[in-house]
Design a protein around this motif. Structure first.
Motif, PDB file in Angstrom:
ATOM      1  N   SER A   4       0.828  -1.207   0.000  1.00 55.08           N
ATOM      2  CA  SER A   4       0.000   0.000   0.000  1.00 55.08           C
ATOM      3  C   SER A   4       0.861   1.256   0.000  1.00 55.08           C
ATOM      4  CB  SER A   4      -0.923   0.006   1.218  1.00 55.08           C
ATOM      5  OG  SER A   4      -0.195   0.336   2.371  1.00 55.08           O
ATOM      6  N   ARG A   5       0.248   2.342  -0.407  1.00 54.57           N
ATOM      7  CA  ARG A   5       0.945   3.631  -0.385  1.00 54.57           C
ATOM      8  C   ARG A   5       1.312   4.022   1.040  1.00 54.57           C
ATOM      9  NH1 ARG A   5      -2.336   7.738  -4.075  1.00 54.57           N
ATOM     10  NH2 ARG A   5      -1.340   9.062  -2.549  1.00 54.57           N
ATOM     11  N   THR A   6       0.492   3.645   1.993  1.00 57.62           N
ATOM     12  CA  THR A   6       0.782   3.945   3.398  1.00 57.62           C
ATOM     13  C   THR A   6       2.061   3.236   3.835  1.00 57.62           C
ATOM     14  OG1 THR A   6      -1.563   4.181   3.886  1.00 57.62           O
ATOM     15  CG2 THR A   6      -0.093   3.806   5.759  1.00 57.62           C
ATOM     16  N   ASP A   7       2.172   1.946   3.470  1.00 60.01           N
ATOM     17  CA  ASP A   7       3.375   1.192   3.832  1.00 60.01           C
ATOM     18  C   ASP A   7       4.622   1.851   3.266  1.00 60.01           C
ATOM     19  OD1 ASP A   7       1.964  -0.726   5.206  1.00 60.01           O
ATOM     20  OD2 ASP A   7       1.903  -2.138   3.531  1.00 60.01           O
ATOM     21  N   VAL A   8       4.545   2.255   2.016  1.00 65.27           N
ATOM     22  CA  VAL A   8       5.699   2.879   1.355  1.00 65.27           C
ATOM     23  C   VAL A   8       6.043   4.209   2.023  1.00 65.27           C
ATOM     24  CG1 VAL A   8       6.541   3.900  -0.800  1.00 65.27           C
ATOM     25  CG2 VAL A   8       5.305   1.719  -0.840  1.00 65.27           C
ATOM     26  N   ALA A   9       5.032   5.020   2.277  1.00 68.17           N
ATOM     27  CA  ALA A   9       5.262   6.340   2.876  1.00 68.17           C
ATOM     28  C   ALA A   9       5.891   6.219   4.261  1.00 68.17           C
ATOM     29  CB  ALA A   9       3.953   7.123   2.950  1.00 68.17           C
ATOM     30  N   VAL A  10       5.342   5.336   5.090  1.00 62.85           N
ATOM     31  CA  VAL A  10       5.870   5.163   6.445  1.00 62.85           C
ATOM     32  C   VAL A  10       7.258   4.532   6.388  1.00 62.85           C
ATOM     33  CG1 VAL A  10       5.511   3.995   8.657  1.00 62.85           C
ATOM     34  CG2 VAL A  10       3.594   5.092   7.509  1.00 62.85           C
ATOM     35  N   HIS A  11       7.443   3.558   5.522  1.00 56.31           N
ATOM     36  CA  HIS A  11       8.753   2.924   5.362  1.00 56.31           C
ATOM     37  C   HIS A  11       9.809   3.963   4.967  1.00 56.31           C
ATOM     38  CE1 HIS A  11      11.866   0.095   4.292  1.00 56.31           C
ATOM     39  NE2 HIS A  11      11.933   0.644   3.083  1.00 56.31           N
ATOM     40  N   ASP A  12       9.470   4.831   4.025  1.00 52.84           N
ATOM     41  CA  ASP A  12      10.406   5.864   3.585  1.00 52.84           C
ATOM     42  C   ASP A  12      10.760   6.828   4.723  1.00 52.84           C
ATOM     43  OD1 ASP A  12      10.427   4.732   1.087  1.00 52.84           O
ATOM     44  OD2 ASP A  12       9.170   6.285   0.159  1.00 52.84           O
ATOM     45  N   LEU A  13       9.764   7.201   5.519  1.00 58.47           N
ATOM     46  CA  LEU A  13      10.039   8.063   6.672  1.00 58.47           C
ATOM     47  C   LEU A  13      10.973   7.371   7.662  1.00 58.47           C
ATOM     48  CD1 LEU A  13       6.574   9.682   7.437  1.00 58.47           C
ATOM     49  CD2 LEU A  13       8.661  10.865   6.730  1.00 58.47           C
ATOM     50  N   ILE A  14      10.707   6.111   7.933  1.00 56.96           N
ATOM     51  CA  ILE A  14      11.551   5.357   8.867  1.00 56.96           C
ATOM     52  C   ILE A  14      12.988   5.299   8.345  1.00 56.96           C
ATOM     53  CG2 ILE A  14      12.014   3.047   9.805  1.00 56.96           C
ATOM     54  CD1 ILE A  14       8.945   2.735  10.083  1.00 56.96           C
ATOM     55  N   GLN A  15      13.137   5.060   7.055  1.00 59.34           N
ATOM     56  CA  GLN A  15      14.481   5.010   6.464  1.00 59.34           C
ATOM     57  C   GLN A  15      15.189   6.361   6.602  1.00 59.34           C
ATOM     58  OE1 GLN A  15      16.066   2.204   5.410  1.00 59.34           O
ATOM     59  NE2 GLN A  15      14.228   1.339   6.322  1.00 59.34           N
TER      60      GLN A  15
END
Length: 164
Positions: A4-15
């Motif tokens: 999902s777009r949410t997973d990608v967005a949160v993953h990118d922030l965490i990175q």
């Protein structure tokens, strides 16, 4: 499984937020303090005032430690003094006795334990105290920001775990 777009967005922030390495930041701040103040040595001491304990958490110095500052820190009693002190500590250089010259200032931290930034290796004066105090304030801000990034990563992992 579709990401999902949410997973990608949160993953990118965490990175992005995880790129801050507090240990490397502390080491770089110590090295920079030595250069900015033209001192041979610099480091951080973490203080637990309730237990009146202090321990060195970073030490930058010339290769081979010609002034034996590592041993001096452990043997001189200066760590005990920092454990109970809340103001700058200035000790004159006395080479024949093995005193390297030492200046430590408190690092203003709001969310972390107490700490001192110190420099050693020559005689220091009021100008050095002022300069190191300003540097310690900047260092405190950087350490607080790094701590905030670590907290944000923990919170985002919680968001990631519960996001649909």
């Amino acid at each position: 499984m579709r990401i999902s777009r949410t997973d990608v967005a949160v993953h990118d922030l965490i990175q992005d937020f995880s790129r801050v390495d507090v240990g490397a930041l502390i080491d770089r701040l110590a090295r920079s303090a030595a250069v900015v103040t033209a001192a041979g040595y610099a480091g951080f001491v973490q203080v637990d005032p309730l237990q009146e304990l202090a321990r060195s958490v970073a030490l930058h110095g010339p290769p081979g430690d010609p002034l034996r500052v590592r041993a001096w820190l452990a043997e001189s009693g200066v760590l005990k003094e920092l454990a109970v002190c809340h103001r700058p500590v200035l000790l004159a250089r006395d080479a024949p006795v093995g005193e390297p010259g030492f200046l430590a200032v408190p690092v203003p931290l709001a969310t972390r334990e107490q700490a001192f930034l110190w420099i050693a290796g020559r005689d220091f004066d009021d100008f050095d105290t002022h300069l190191l105090g300003r540097f310690a304030t900047a260092a405190g801000r950087a350490l607080e920001a790094a701590s905030g990034m670590e907290a944000a990563v923990r919170l985002l992992r919680g968001v990631q775990a519960f996001a649909p």
